[in-house]
Motif scaffolding. Structure first.
Motif, PDB file in Angstrom:
ATOM      1  N   LYS A   1      -6.817 -22.724  -6.414  1.00 60.87           N
ATOM      2  CA  LYS A   1      -8.170 -22.969  -6.207  1.00 60.87           C
ATOM      3  C   LYS A   1      -8.262 -23.214  -5.538  1.00 60.87           C
ATOM      4  O   LYS A   1      -9.289 -22.223  -4.461  1.00 60.87           O
ATOM      5  CB  LYS A   1      -8.492 -24.077  -7.318  1.00 60.87           C
ATOM      6  N   GLU A   2      -7.926 -23.760  -3.522  1.00 63.31           N
ATOM      7  CA  GLU A   2      -8.081 -23.993  -2.415  1.00 63.31           C
ATOM      8  C   GLU A   2      -7.056 -22.850  -1.952  1.00 63.31           C
ATOM      9  O   GLU A   2      -8.620 -22.470  -1.184  1.00 63.31           O
ATOM     10  CB  GLU A   2      -6.684 -24.862  -1.951  1.00 63.31           C
TER      11      GLU A   2
ATOM     12  N   ARG B   1      -9.994 -20.201  -0.301  1.00 62.03           N
ATOM     13  CA  ARG B   1     -10.041 -20.022   1.341  1.00 62.03           C
ATOM     14  C   ARG B   1     -10.272 -18.506   1.838  1.00 62.03           C
ATOM     15  O   ARG B   1     -10.804 -17.856   3.033  1.00 62.03           O
ATOM     16  CB  ARG B   1      -8.175 -20.311   2.191  1.00 62.03           C
ATOM     17  N   ILE B   2      -9.495 -17.965   0.889  1.00 62.07           N
ATOM     18  CA  ILE B   2      -9.733 -15.870   1.008  1.00 62.07           C
ATOM     19  C   ILE B   2     -11.263 -16.073   1.057  1.00 62.07           C
ATOM     20  O   ILE B   2     -11.732 -15.294   1.857  1.00 62.07           O
ATOM     21  CB  ILE B   2      -8.917 -15.851  -0.030  1.00 62.07           C
ATOM     22  N   LYS B   3     -12.146 -16.346   0.215  1.00 61.28           N
ATOM     23  CA  LYS B   3     -13.104 -15.660   0.008  1.00 61.28           C
ATOM     24  C   LYS B   3     -13.890 -16.432   1.207  1.00 61.28           C
ATOM     25  O   LYS B   3     -15.250 -15.470   2.101  1.00 61.28           O
ATOM     26  CB  LYS B   3     -14.022 -16.512  -1.208  1.00 61.28           C
ATOM     27  N   GLU B   4     -13.787 -17.281   2.115  1.00 54.80           N
ATOM     28  CA  GLU B   4     -14.341 -17.868   3.158  1.00 54.80           C
ATOM     29  C   GLU B   4     -13.904 -16.957   4.313  1.00 54.80           C
ATOM     30  O   GLU B   4     -14.588 -16.555   4.588  1.00 54.80           O
ATOM     31  CB  GLU B   4     -13.860 -19.568   3.483  1.00 54.80           C
TER      32      GLU B   4
ATOM     33  N   LYS C   1     -16.199 -14.767   6.580  1.00 57.22           N
ATOM     34  CA  LYS C   1     -16.033 -14.431   7.822  1.00 57.22           C
ATOM     35  C   LYS C   1     -15.430 -13.161   8.871  1.00 57.22           C
ATOM     36  O   LYS C   1     -16.219 -13.052   9.688  1.00 57.22           O
ATOM     37  CB  LYS C   1     -15.534 -15.777   8.301  1.00 57.22           C
ATOM     38  N   LYS C   2     -15.373 -11.989   7.502  1.00 56.34           N
ATOM     39  CA  LYS C   2     -14.605 -10.716   8.321  1.00 56.34           C
ATOM     40  C   LYS C   2     -13.873 -10.658   8.740  1.00 56.34           C
ATOM     41  O   LYS C   2     -12.776 -10.173   9.564  1.00 56.34           O
ATOM     42  CB  LYS C   2     -15.295  -9.979   9.046  1.00 56.34           C
ATOM     43  N   MET C   3     -12.453 -11.847   8.744  1.00 58.87           N
ATOM     44  CA  MET C   3     -11.524 -12.424   8.765  1.00 58.87           C
ATOM     45  C   MET C   3     -10.455 -11.596   7.916  1.00 58.87           C
ATOM     46  O   MET C   3     -10.212 -11.648   6.776  1.00 58.87           O
ATOM     47  CB  MET C   3     -11.015 -13.609   9.057  1.00 58.87           C
ATOM     48  N   ASP C   4      -8.824 -11.732   8.218  1.00 51.47           N
ATOM     49  CA  ASP C   4      -7.805 -10.882   7.543  1.00 51.47           C
ATOM     50  C   ASP C   4      -7.288 -11.902   6.899  1.00 51.47           C
ATOM     51  O   ASP C   4      -7.047 -13.011   6.932  1.00 51.47           O
ATOM     52  CB  ASP C   4      -6.579 -10.494   8.517  1.00 51.47           C
TER      53      ASP C   4
ATOM     54  N   ASP D   1      -2.719 -14.739   3.131  1.00 52.85           N
ATOM     55  CA  ASP D   1      -3.229 -15.556   1.978  1.00 52.85           C
ATOM     56  C   ASP D   1      -3.399 -14.732   0.640  1.00 52.85           C
ATOM     57  O   ASP D   1      -3.139 -15.099   0.077  1.00 52.85           O
ATOM     58  CB  ASP D   1      -4.760 -15.942   2.335  1.00 52.85           C
ATOM     59  N   GLU D   2      -4.326 -13.755   0.655  1.00 54.42           N
ATOM     60  CA  GLU D   2      -3.958 -12.893  -0.428  1.00 54.42           C
ATOM     61  C   GLU D   2      -2.261 -12.226  -1.105  1.00 54.42           C
ATOM     62  O   GLU D   2      -2.301 -12.831  -2.454  1.00 54.42           O
ATOM     63  CB  GLU D   2      -4.952 -11.590  -0.437  1.00 54.42           C
TER      64      GLU D   2
END
Length: 391
Positions: A262-263, A267-270, A274-277, A281-282
Motif C-alpha cells: 500500500k505504501e 509512492r508510485i502514484k505520487e 510529479k512526473k518523476m521516474d 519502484d514499479e
C-alpha cells in the motif's frame, strides 16, 4: 477429500520441509555466513545480537526458499508416482490424472496468496529490524571502530583518522576526515582538534560532530583544478558518515523493499503526479506479487514434469535446480531491465512466471489429452494447410 488427493498431500510435507530447510541453509551459507561471523567476532556484537540479525534476515531468504522447497517436493512426489507406475494404475482404474493435478494447483494458489501477505508484512518488518539493529551495533562499536593512529575505512566515501581517544569522555582528539570520490581518491579533507561519534536516534546514522577545525578542498569530486582551491575554518561541523551507506549493507529504511504494498503504491502514484521516474519502484511493486506467485508457476510446470519423468525421486532436486536457475536468470534480467526501461516493469517481474506457466499448461493439457493430443495437433495443422491451399 478423495483418497488419492490425501495420499499426495501427505507425501508432500516431508520433502517440502526438508527441501525448504536445505535451500534456506544454502542461501544463508552463500549470502550471509561471512557477515554473521564478522558481526560475531570482528564487530563484537555478541551472540544475542548476532543471532538476532540472523533471525531478522530469514524472511528475505524464506520468500525464495518456500517456493523452491514447494517445487522440489512436487517433483519428488509426482516423480515417485510416475516411477512406481502409480500414475498408470490411476488411469487404469478409470480416473484421469487431473484428479491429482488440480488439487495441488489449488494448494499452490493458496500458498501464493499467503506468500503475498508474507512479502507485504513480514519481509519489510525483517528488513527494517535488521537495518536498525545493524546501525545500532555499528554505532555502539565506536570504541572498536575508532582506533588511535589508524586509518578507518568502515564508512563508505570517507577515511577517518584519530590521533588520540579519551574513552572516559568518549572524546576524539586530532581528527582527520578524507572525502573520497568515485575512484576512491581524496578531494576534500577536514582537520579538527576534537570530535565525538554518535548515532542519530531517528535515522540510526553515524554522526561525527567536530569542533575547532579547518576544511580544505581541491576542485570537486568530479574534477581536480588547482585554481579551485577552497579553505575555510569552522567552530562546529557535523558529518553524516552513513550518507553514502555503511560498507557492506545498510539501505534506507524507506527503500521500496522495506515498505508495504500500500505504501509503495502511494509512492508510485505520487511520483507519477510529479512526473518523476518511478520505474524502480514499479519493478519492486510487481515483484511483491510475482515472486510469491512463483509457487503457482512452479506447481504448473513441476507436476507434469514429475509425472513425465521415470527417474523417480532422484530427478526431482535436479529439475528443481535447473528450473530455479532459469527463473533466477530471468528475474535478474528483470531487476536490471525494469528500472532501466528496456522492458516494462510489469513484464520484467512477471516474464519468468508467464514462461513457466505457459510450458506447464501445455504439459498439463498434454497429460490430460495425451492419447489424442498429437492427433488433434496434426489434424489442425492439416486443416490450416488445406484452407490456405484453397485460398
Amino acid at each position: 477429500m478423495p483418497l488419492l488427493v490425501r495420499y499426495c498431500l501427505n507425501a508432500l510435507w516431508a520433502p517440502f520441509f526438508l527441501a525448504t530447510a536445505c535451500t534456506l541453509f544454502i542461501l544463508n551459507l552463500l549470502f550471509y555466513l561471512r557477515e554473521f561471523l564478522q558481526y560475531l567476532f570482528e564487530y563484537q556484537a555478541g551472540i544475542s545480537n548476532s543471532f538476532r540479525l540472523l533471525f531478522y534476515i530469514q524472511p528475505s531468504f524464506l520468500i525464495l526458499a518456500l517456493p523452491l522447497g514447494f517445487l522440489t517436493a512436487i517433483l519428488i512426489v509426482y516423480g515417485r508416482l510416475s516411477a512406481d507406475r502409480e500414475s498408470i494404475a490411476i488411469e487404469s482404474c478409470g480416473f484421469p490424472l487431473s484428479i491429482v493435478v488440480w488439487p495441488m494447483i489449488g494448494l499452490a494458489v493458496l500458498m501464493s496468496l499467503l506468500l503475498v501477505l508474507f512479502m507485504d508484512r513480514v519481509l519489510p518488518w525483517g528488513n527494517v529490524s535488521f537495518l536498525k539493529l545493524q546501525y545500532k551495533i555499528l554505532s555502539e562499536r565506536s570504541a572498536i571502530v575508532v582506533r588511535e593512529r589508524t586509518f578507518i575505512k568502515d564508512f563508505e566515501g570517507y577515511v577517518l583518522y584519530v590521533n588520540e581517544k579519551d574513552d572516559r569522555l568518549d572524546l576524539l582528539k586530532g581528527v582527520a576526515v578524507e572525502f573520497l570520490d568515485d575512484r576512491k581518491y581524496p578531494y576534500r579533507v577536514i582537520l579538527a582538534k576534537q570530535g565525538t561519534l554518535h548515532q542519530d536516534a531517528k535515522t540510526y546514522h553515524a554522526i561525527l560532530d567536530l569542533k575547532d577545525g579547518i576544511m580544505q578542498q581541491l576542485g570537486n569530486d568530479k574534477k581536480r583544478a588547482m585554481e579551485e582551491f577552497l579553505q575555510m575554518q569552522f567552530a562546529a561541523c557535523s558529518l553524516d558518515l552513513s550518507a553514502n551507506k555503511i560498507s557492506g549493507g545498510p539501505v534506507d529504511f524507506s527503500d521500496s523493499r522495506n515498505i508495504s504494498i500500500k505504501e509503495l503504491a502511494a509512492r508510485i502514484k505520487e511520483d507519477k503526479q510529479k512526473k518523476m521516474d518511478s520505474k524502480r519502484d514499479e519493478t519492486e511493486f510487481y515483484k511483491k506479487f510475482s515472486i510469491p506467485f512463483s509457487a503457482l508457476a512452479f506447481a504448473l510446470i513441476g507436476i507434469p514434469l514429475g509425472l513425465l519423468s521415470r527417474a523417480g525421486s532422484f530427478a526431482g532436486p535436479f529439475f528443481a535446480v535447473v528450473l530455479a536457475a532459469f527463473y533466477w536468470i530471468l528475474i535478474t534480467y528483470g531487476d536490471v531491465g525494469g528500472p532501466m526501461g528496456t522492458v516494462s516493469p510489469f513484464m520484467a517481474m512477471w516474464l519468468p512466471n508467464f514462461a513457466l506457466m505457459a510450458v506447464g499448461i501445455v504439459l498439463v493439457y498434454w497429460l490430460h489429452h495425451k492419447y489424442d493430443f498429437w492427433k488433434n495437433l496434426f489434424r489442425r495443422r492439416a486443416e490450416i494447410s488445406s484452407s490456405s491451399d484453397l485460398s
